[in-house]
Motif scaffolding. Structure first.
Motif, PDB file in Angstrom:
ATOM      1  N   PRO A  94       4.751 -12.949  82.563  1.00 50.71           N
ATOM      2  CA  PRO A  94       3.406 -13.360  82.121  1.00 50.71           C
ATOM      3  C   PRO A  94       3.398 -13.908  80.700  1.00 50.71           C
ATOM      4  CG  PRO A  94       3.344 -11.212  83.195  1.00 50.71           C
ATOM      5  CD  PRO A  94       4.787 -11.543  82.998  1.00 50.71           C
ATOM      6  N   ARG A  95       2.598 -14.947  80.497  1.00 43.79           N
ATOM      7  CA  ARG A  95       2.367 -15.508  79.170  1.00 43.79           C
ATOM      8  C   ARG A  95       1.237 -14.695  78.521  1.00 43.79           C
ATOM      9  NH1 ARG A  95       3.728 -20.917  78.282  1.00 43.79           N
ATOM     10  NH2 ARG A  95       1.681 -21.364  77.353  1.00 43.79           N
ATOM     11  N   LEU A  96       1.481 -14.235  77.297  1.00 39.20           N
ATOM     12  CA  LEU A  96       0.569 -13.289  76.667  1.00 39.20           C
ATOM     13  C   LEU A  96      -0.108 -13.853  75.426  1.00 39.20           C
ATOM     14  CD1 LEU A  96       2.862 -10.104  76.671  1.00 39.20           C
ATOM     15  CD2 LEU A  96       1.210 -10.790  78.429  1.00 39.20           C
TER      16      LEU A  96
ATOM     17  N   ALA B  46      -0.928  -0.635  78.260  1.00 34.71           N
ATOM     18  CA  ALA B  46      -1.565  -1.934  78.510  1.00 34.71           C
ATOM     19  C   ALA B  46      -0.582  -3.077  78.305  1.00 34.71           C
ATOM     20  CB  ALA B  46      -2.782  -2.106  77.608  1.00 34.71           C
ATOM     21  N   VAL B  47       0.207  -3.000  77.235  1.00 37.33           N
ATOM     22  CA  VAL B  47       1.202  -4.057  76.991  1.00 37.33           C
ATOM     23  C   VAL B  47       2.266  -4.027  78.081  1.00 37.33           C
ATOM     24  CG1 VAL B  47       2.970  -4.915  75.415  1.00 37.33           C
ATOM     25  CG2 VAL B  47       0.776  -4.107  74.514  1.00 37.33           C
ATOM     26  N   GLY B  48       2.673  -2.833  78.506  1.00 30.99           N
ATOM     27  CA  GLY B  48       3.649  -2.738  79.591  1.00 30.99           C
ATOM     28  C   GLY B  48       3.151  -3.411  80.857  1.00 30.99           C
ATOM     29  N   ARG B  49       1.881  -3.156  81.199  1.00 33.00           N
ATOM     30  CA  ARG B  49       1.294  -3.787  82.395  1.00 33.00           C
ATOM     31  C   ARG B  49       1.200  -5.296  82.220  1.00 33.00           C
ATOM     32  NH1 ARG B  49      -2.460   0.444  81.839  1.00 33.00           N
ATOM     33  NH2 ARG B  49      -3.949  -0.995  80.890  1.00 33.00           N
ATOM     34  N   GLY B  50       0.634  -5.703  81.097  1.00 33.44           N
ATOM     35  CA  GLY B  50       0.388  -7.123  80.887  1.00 33.44           C
ATOM     36  C   GLY B  50       1.645  -7.952  80.796  1.00 33.44           C
TER      37      GLY B  50
END
Length: 283
Positions: free
Chosen positions: A28-30, A128-132
Protein backbone atom coordinates in the motif's frame (compact mmCIF):
# COMPACT_ATOMS: atom_id res chain seq x y z
CA UNK A 1 26.85 -27.87 -9.70
CA UNK A 2 25.93 -28.71 -13.31
CA UNK A 3 25.76 -26.21 -16.14
CA UNK A 4 21.95 -26.31 -16.15
CA UNK A 5 21.85 -25.64 -12.41
CA UNK A 6 24.27 -22.73 -12.81
CA UNK A 7 22.13 -21.21 -15.55
CA UNK A 8 18.97 -21.60 -13.47
CA UNK A 9 20.65 -20.01 -10.46
CA UNK A 10 21.97 -17.14 -12.58
CA UNK A 11 18.53 -16.54 -14.06
CA UNK A 12 16.86 -16.48 -10.65
CA UNK A 13 19.55 -14.17 -9.30
CA UNK A 14 19.02 -11.81 -12.22
CA UNK A 15 15.27 -11.80 -11.68
CA UNK A 16 15.42 -11.40 -7.91
CA UNK A 17 15.67 -7.58 -7.88
CA UNK A 18 12.82 -7.29 -10.35
CA UNK A 19 10.66 -9.65 -8.32
CA UNK A 20 11.50 -7.76 -5.15
CA UNK A 21 10.62 -4.46 -6.82
CA UNK A 22 7.31 -5.90 -7.99
CA UNK A 23 6.51 -7.12 -4.49
CA UNK A 24 7.30 -3.69 -3.04
CA UNK A 25 5.16 -2.03 -5.67
CA UNK A 26 2.17 -4.10 -4.48
CA UNK A 27 2.45 -2.81 -0.93
CA UNK A 28 0.00 0.00 0.00
CA UNK A 29 0.99 3.58 -0.76
CA UNK A 30 0.79 5.58 2.47
CA UNK A 31 0.20 9.14 3.58
CA UNK A 32 0.82 9.68 7.28
CA UNK A 33 -0.59 12.58 9.29
CA UNK A 34 1.20 13.01 12.61
CA UNK A 35 4.87 12.85 13.48
CA UNK A 36 4.57 9.74 15.66
CA UNK A 37 2.69 7.87 12.92
CA UNK A 38 5.43 8.66 10.41
CA UNK A 39 8.09 7.68 12.92
CA UNK A 40 6.46 4.25 13.28
CA UNK A 41 6.49 3.76 9.50
CA UNK A 42 10.27 4.21 9.58
CA UNK A 43 10.59 1.95 12.63
CA UNK A 44 8.84 -0.80 10.65
CA UNK A 45 11.10 -0.29 7.63
CA UNK A 46 8.13 0.77 5.50
CA UNK A 47 9.41 4.21 4.49
CA UNK A 48 9.55 3.21 0.80
CA UNK A 49 5.74 3.08 0.92
CA UNK A 50 5.42 6.72 2.01
CA UNK A 51 4.12 9.02 -0.72
CA UNK A 52 3.38 11.95 1.61
CA UNK A 53 3.51 13.18 5.20
CA UNK A 54 2.22 16.19 7.11
CA UNK A 55 4.36 19.08 8.35
CA UNK A 56 4.70 17.65 11.87
CA UNK A 57 6.54 14.63 10.46
CA UNK A 58 10.13 15.70 11.08
CA UNK A 59 11.72 12.57 12.56
CA UNK A 60 13.76 10.75 11.48
CA UNK A 61 15.60 13.31 9.40
CA UNK A 62 14.69 11.52 6.16
CA UNK A 63 11.02 12.25 6.85
CA UNK A 64 11.70 15.93 6.23
CA UNK A 65 12.41 15.13 2.59
CA UNK A 66 9.05 13.46 1.94
CA UNK A 67 6.32 15.29 -0.02
CA UNK A 68 4.34 17.41 2.45
CA UNK A 69 0.54 17.54 2.48
CA UNK A 70 0.26 20.50 4.87
CA UNK A 71 -0.60 20.89 8.53
CA UNK A 72 -2.60 18.03 10.02
CA UNK A 73 -5.68 20.11 10.89
CA UNK A 74 -5.98 21.86 7.53
CA UNK A 75 -5.50 19.21 4.86
CA UNK A 76 -6.70 19.36 1.27
CA UNK A 77 -8.47 16.45 -0.41
CA UNK A 78 -7.11 17.47 -3.80
CA UNK A 79 -3.53 17.53 -2.58
CA UNK A 80 -3.86 14.18 -0.85
CA UNK A 81 -5.59 12.45 -3.76
CA UNK A 82 -2.93 13.73 -6.17
CA UNK A 83 -0.45 11.47 -4.37
CA UNK A 84 -2.66 8.43 -5.11
CA UNK A 85 -2.46 6.90 -1.63
CA UNK A 86 -4.06 3.58 -0.79
CA UNK A 87 -4.27 4.55 2.88
CA UNK A 88 -4.11 7.67 5.02
CA UNK A 89 -3.14 7.04 8.65
CA UNK A 90 -3.32 9.71 11.32
CA UNK A 91 -4.87 10.70 14.62
CA UNK A 92 -8.32 12.12 15.21
CA UNK A 93 -6.68 15.57 15.12
CA UNK A 94 -6.37 15.20 11.33
CA UNK A 95 -8.89 17.16 9.35
CA UNK A 96 -11.03 18.90 8.54
CA UNK A 97 -13.65 16.08 8.73
CA UNK A 98 -15.03 16.89 5.30
CA UNK A 99 -11.62 16.10 3.78
CA UNK A 100 -11.51 12.72 5.53
CA UNK A 101 -15.00 11.99 4.17
CA UNK A 102 -13.91 12.92 0.63
CA UNK A 103 -10.94 10.57 0.87
CA UNK A 104 -13.14 7.69 1.98
CA UNK A 105 -15.57 8.44 -0.86
CA UNK A 106 -12.64 8.22 -3.28
CA UNK A 107 -11.81 4.73 -2.04
CA UNK A 108 -8.87 5.64 0.19
CA UNK A 109 -8.65 3.76 3.48
CA UNK A 110 -8.61 6.31 6.31
CA UNK A 111 -7.53 5.17 9.77
CA UNK A 112 -7.63 7.81 12.51
CA UNK A 113 -6.36 6.89 15.98
CA UNK A 114 -7.87 8.46 19.09
CA UNK A 115 -5.42 10.40 21.27
CA UNK A 116 -5.91 9.81 25.00
CA UNK A 117 -2.30 10.32 26.13
CA UNK A 118 -1.80 6.72 27.24
CA UNK A 119 0.47 3.82 26.40
CA UNK A 120 -2.55 2.26 24.69
CA UNK A 121 -2.45 5.18 22.26
CA UNK A 122 1.06 4.17 21.22
CA UNK A 123 -0.12 0.59 20.76
CA UNK A 124 -3.05 1.70 18.61
CA UNK A 125 -0.71 3.71 16.40
CA UNK A 126 1.56 0.70 15.93
CA UNK A 127 -1.37 -1.52 15.04
CA UNK A 128 -2.84 1.03 12.62
CA UNK A 129 0.45 1.44 10.74
CA UNK A 130 0.87 -2.34 10.63
CA UNK A 131 -2.58 -2.71 9.06
CA UNK A 132 -2.22 0.18 6.68
CA UNK A 133 1.26 -0.75 5.49
CA UNK A 134 0.52 -4.47 5.17
CA UNK A 135 3.17 -5.20 7.82
CA UNK A 136 1.14 -6.55 10.72
CA UNK A 137 3.74 -9.20 11.63
CA UNK A 138 6.49 -6.59 11.94
CA UNK A 139 4.16 -4.32 13.90
CA UNK A 140 3.36 -7.07 16.41
CA UNK A 141 7.05 -7.77 16.89
CA UNK A 142 7.85 -4.09 17.43
CA UNK A 143 4.96 -3.72 19.86
CA UNK A 144 6.19 -6.69 21.89
CA UNK A 145 9.62 -5.09 22.22
CA UNK A 146 8.20 -1.69 23.13
CA UNK A 147 5.69 -3.19 25.59
CA UNK A 148 8.57 -4.88 27.40
CA UNK A 149 10.56 -1.63 27.40
CA UNK A 150 7.55 0.26 28.75
CA UNK A 151 7.09 -2.26 31.57
CA UNK A 152 10.70 -1.75 32.62
CA UNK A 153 10.24 2.03 32.45
CA UNK A 154 7.19 1.90 34.70
CA UNK A 155 9.13 -0.18 37.24
CA UNK A 156 11.99 2.33 37.25
CA UNK A 157 9.64 5.25 37.89
CA UNK A 158 7.65 3.36 40.55
CA UNK A 159 10.81 2.64 42.55
CA UNK A 160 11.22 6.33 43.39
CA UNK A 161 9.64 7.08 46.77
CA UNK A 162 10.86 10.63 47.33
CA UNK A 163 9.17 13.99 46.92
CA UNK A 164 7.68 14.59 43.51
CA UNK A 165 9.11 17.77 41.98
CA UNK A 166 6.59 20.49 41.11
CA UNK A 167 6.85 21.04 37.36
CA UNK A 168 5.23 23.56 35.04
CA UNK A 169 4.87 22.80 31.34
CA UNK A 170 4.93 25.85 29.09
CA UNK A 171 3.78 25.83 25.47
CA UNK A 172 5.43 28.78 23.76
CA UNK A 173 5.39 28.03 20.04
CA UNK A 174 3.51 31.28 19.35
CA UNK A 175 3.21 34.78 20.76
CA UNK A 176 0.58 33.57 23.24
CA UNK A 177 2.46 31.60 25.88
CA UNK A 178 0.31 28.93 27.54
CA UNK A 179 0.56 26.50 30.44
CA UNK A 180 -0.63 22.89 30.42
CA UNK A 181 -3.47 21.82 32.66
CA UNK A 182 -4.97 18.37 33.05
CA UNK A 183 -5.97 16.03 30.22
CA UNK A 184 -3.09 17.20 28.03
CA UNK A 185 -0.16 15.28 26.60
CA UNK A 186 2.15 17.34 28.81
CA UNK A 187 0.19 16.47 31.96
CA UNK A 188 0.33 12.78 31.06
CA UNK A 189 4.08 12.92 30.50
CA UNK A 190 4.64 14.61 33.86
CA UNK A 191 2.68 11.86 35.58
CA UNK A 192 4.55 9.16 33.67
CA UNK A 193 7.95 10.49 34.74
CA UNK A 194 6.86 10.74 38.37
CA UNK A 195 6.54 14.53 38.62
CA UNK A 196 3.70 16.76 39.80
CA UNK A 197 1.94 19.09 37.37
CA UNK A 198 1.47 22.38 39.23
CA UNK A 199 -1.38 23.40 36.93
CA UNK A 200 -4.45 21.50 38.10
CA UNK A 201 -8.12 22.36 38.36
CA UNK A 202 -8.62 22.94 34.62
CA UNK A 203 -8.30 20.94 31.42
CA UNK A 204 -6.30 21.85 28.35
CA UNK A 205 -4.09 24.92 27.97
CA UNK A 206 -4.47 28.44 29.36
CA UNK A 207 -2.50 31.66 28.87
CA UNK A 208 0.30 32.13 31.36
CA UNK A 209 -0.38 34.86 33.95
CA UNK A 210 1.69 36.36 36.75
CA UNK A 211 -0.92 35.38 39.34
CA UNK A 212 -0.90 31.75 38.22
CA UNK A 213 2.89 31.62 38.27
CA UNK A 214 3.12 32.98 41.79
CA UNK A 215 0.47 30.56 43.06
CA UNK A 216 1.88 27.50 41.28
CA UNK A 217 5.47 28.00 42.50
CA UNK A 218 7.08 25.38 40.23
CA UNK A 219 10.49 23.95 41.08
CA UNK A 220 11.25 23.42 37.38
CA UNK A 221 9.91 24.33 33.98
CA UNK A 222 9.53 21.83 31.16
CA UNK A 223 9.05 23.01 27.60
CA UNK A 224 9.89 22.14 24.00
CA UNK A 225 13.07 23.06 22.20
CA UNK A 226 10.94 24.60 19.46
CA UNK A 227 9.25 26.78 22.07
CA UNK A 228 12.59 28.11 23.28
CA UNK A 229 13.58 28.89 19.69
CA UNK A 230 10.23 30.60 19.01
CA UNK A 231 10.81 32.91 21.99
CA UNK A 232 14.25 33.90 20.71
CA UNK A 233 16.45 31.70 22.90
CA UNK A 234 16.90 30.98 26.59
CA UNK A 235 17.64 34.55 27.66
CA UNK A 236 14.49 35.84 26.00
CA UNK A 237 12.50 32.97 27.43
CA UNK A 238 13.58 33.76 31.00
CA UNK A 239 13.01 37.48 30.49
CA UNK A 240 9.24 37.06 30.74
CA UNK A 241 8.23 38.85 33.97
CA UNK A 242 5.76 36.12 34.99
CA UNK A 243 8.57 33.60 35.36
CA UNK A 244 10.48 35.82 37.79
CA UNK A 245 7.81 35.01 40.38
CA UNK A 246 8.66 31.29 40.45
CA UNK A 247 11.23 29.29 42.45
CA UNK A 248 12.37 27.83 39.10
CA UNK A 249 13.51 31.30 38.00
CA UNK A 250 15.98 31.61 40.88
CA UNK A 251 18.01 28.62 39.71
CA UNK A 252 16.97 28.78 36.03
CA UNK A 253 15.69 25.22 36.41
CA UNK A 254 14.51 24.29 32.94
CA UNK A 255 14.46 21.18 30.78
CA UNK A 256 13.56 21.32 27.10
CA UNK A 257 13.18 18.56 24.55
CA UNK A 258 12.09 18.19 20.94
CA UNK A 259 8.30 18.59 20.79
CA UNK A 260 7.66 15.34 18.92
CA UNK A 261 9.80 13.29 21.27
CA UNK A 262 8.26 14.99 24.31
CA UNK A 263 4.57 15.01 23.35
CA UNK A 264 4.25 12.77 20.30
CA UNK A 265 3.49 9.48 22.08
CA UNK A 266 5.48 7.47 19.58
CA UNK A 267 7.99 4.60 19.68
CA UNK A 268 10.62 6.62 21.57
CA UNK A 269 8.30 7.15 24.53
CA UNK A 270 9.79 4.56 26.95
CA UNK A 271 13.30 5.95 26.48
CA UNK A 272 12.03 9.54 26.74
CA UNK A 273 10.19 8.87 30.00
CA UNK A 274 13.26 7.24 31.53
CA UNK A 275 15.49 10.10 30.45
CA UNK A 276 13.13 12.77 31.85
CA UNK A 277 12.70 10.82 35.08
CA UNK A 278 16.48 10.87 35.46
CA UNK A 279 16.85 14.56 34.59
CA UNK A 280 13.88 15.93 36.52
CA UNK A 281 12.89 13.57 39.34
CA UNK A 282 16.23 12.03 40.29
CA UNK A 283 18.31 15.19 39.70
Amino acid sequence: MGRRQVLCWAASATLAPAVLQAQTAKLPRLVTVGGAITEIVYALGAEAQLVGTDTTSLYPLAAQNTPKVGYMRSLSAEGLLALKPDAVIGTTEAGPPVVMAQLRSAGVKVDLIASDHSWAEVQRKLQAVGRGAGRETQARALQARLDADWAVTQQVVAQFKGRKPKVLFILSHSATVQVAGEKTAADAMLRFIGAQNVMVGFNGYRPMTAEAMAAAAPDLILTSTQGIEAQGGLDKFWSRPELALTPAFKTKALVHLDALELLGFGPRMPATVRALHQRIVLA
